[in-house]
Design a protein around this motif. Structure first.
Motif, mmCIF file in Angstrom:
data_model
loop_
_atom_site.group_PDB
_atom_site.id
_atom_site.type_symbol
_atom_site.label_atom_id
_atom_site.label_comp_id
_atom_site.label_asym_id
_atom_site.label_seq_id
_atom_site.Cartn_x
_atom_site.Cartn_y
_atom_site.Cartn_z
ATOM 1 N N GLU A 92 0.863 -1.174 0.000
ATOM 2 C CA GLU A 92 0.000 0.000 0.000
ATOM 3 C C GLU A 92 0.901 1.225 0.000
ATOM 4 N N TRP B 44 -2.436 6.167 1.553
ATOM 5 C CA TRP B 44 -3.795 5.995 2.068
ATOM 6 C C TRP B 44 -4.242 7.298 2.700
ATOM 7 N N GLU C 287 -12.334 6.433 2.080
ATOM 8 C CA GLU C 287 -10.918 6.122 2.207
ATOM 9 C C GLU C 287 -10.332 5.830 0.823
ATOM 10 N N SER D 287 -6.973 4.878 -1.473
ATOM 11 C CA SER D 287 -5.662 4.255 -1.316
ATOM 12 C C SER D 287 -5.056 3.941 -2.679
ATOM 13 N N ARG E 248 -2.372 1.277 -4.315
ATOM 14 C CA ARG E 248 -1.741 -0.008 -4.021
ATOM 15 C C ARG E 248 -0.943 -0.490 -5.227
ATOM 16 N N LYS F 39 -8.232 2.510 -4.914
ATOM 17 C CA LYS F 39 -9.481 2.060 -4.310
ATOM 18 C C LYS F 39 -10.109 3.197 -3.517
ATOM 19 N N ASP G 45 -12.663 3.251 -0.491
ATOM 20 C CA ASP G 45 -13.200 2.266 0.449
ATOM 21 C C ASP G 45 -12.903 0.869 -0.125
ATOM 22 N N ASP G 46 -13.917 0.046 -0.358
ATOM 23 C CA ASP G 46 -13.674 -1.302 -0.889
ATOM 24 C C ASP G 46 -13.902 -1.390 -2.401
ATOM 25 N N GLU G 47 -14.102 -0.240 -3.024
ATOM 26 C CA GLU G 47 -14.437 -0.214 -4.448
ATOM 27 C C GLU G 47 -13.217 0.191 -5.273
ATOM 28 N N TYR G 48 -12.981 -0.535 -6.357
ATOM 29 C CA TYR G 48 -11.871 -0.208 -7.251
ATOM 30 C C TYR G 48 -12.277 0.948 -8.168
#
Length: 237
Positions: free
Chosen positions: A7, A10, A17, A19, A21, A36, A38-41
């Motif tokens: 990572e 961030w 959030e 980030s 990577r 990303k 949050d949890d979405e690309y």
């Protein structure tokens, strides 16, 4: 062989959030950079074709030299780098809401975007693109009211699938009129979308612009072994 996963950056932002990577894909034998929310690309260096075509197709509509261009949304830098590769581009204003994303480029975290931050034609503006599009002052805080030859936008997933509810206004006829006011005569607005061509959005473009077209951009998907596609809208005053 390199690190399997890292990572690189961030940050908590008003929209979630974000980030950056880097991972090693052993099946493809390549380094993959991903953003990303949050949890979405949001984006991946595996799929840059449509982001590149956003700049290429948008600028192809223009004639003349010393073009003044706005890129809305910096991301991994593919659209901005492609714009700079056009020798007719005299200046590039990149409007990005998240300072950390600008810093990724200033710090050289993205080797395939090398040179973007150092190019004399590039200026980063830390601002909300959508708020700037609605404001009379526009995209250049140093020259309020400045008009541009092209505005290339890649922030939301599509006109229907937006990252923040406030963005939706930009894709209505009223929002598009405000955005078009920042373009010179015969200037171009181009938009990346992850969805197929949208008739309702096309009707909104037709209400505001003299011409428009939806380009379906297909590209190989190494994850599925098949093809994927995005849409690039190009509209001209």
């Amino acid at each position: 062989m390199g690190v399997r996963f890292q990572e690189l950056a961030w940050r908590q932002t008003p929209i979630g959030e974000i980030s950056l990577r880097r991972r090693r894909d052993p099946a493809l034998d390549t380094e993959v950079y991903e953003v990303k929310l949050d949890d979405e690309y949001l984006m991946s260096s595996l799929f840059p074709v449509a982001e590149i075509e956003l700049a290429r197709l948008g600028l192809a509509e223009l004639t003349g030299d010393d073009l003044n261009v706005v890129v809305g949304g910096l991301g991994l830098g593919y659209t901005a780098r492609t714009a700079l590769a056009d020798p007719r581009v005299g200046s590039l204003v990149v409007v990005e809401a998240i300072e950390d994303v600008i810093d990724w480029h200033r710090q050289g975290l993205l080797p395939f975007a090398a040179g973007l931050a150092d190019d004399r034609r590039t200026r980063f503006v830390r601002a909300d693109f959508f708020a700037a599009a609605e404001a009379e002052a526009g995209f250049d805080p140093d020259e309020p009211g400045r008009r541009f030859d092209a505005v290339l936008l890649d922030v939301d997933h599509s006109p229907r699938n937006v990252l923040h509810p406030d963005h939706a206004r930009c894709y209505t006829p009223a929002g598009l009129r405000r955005l078009a006011a920042h373009l010179r005569d015969e200037g171009v607005f181009a938009l990346w979308s992850d969805d197929p061509p949208d008739e309702e959005f096309g009707a909104a473009l037709a209400e505001v612009f003299a011409t428009w077209q939806a380009h379906v951009v297909s590209f190989p998907n190494p994850l599925t072994g098949g093809e994927s596609a995005n849409t690039v809208y190009v509209a001209r005053r």
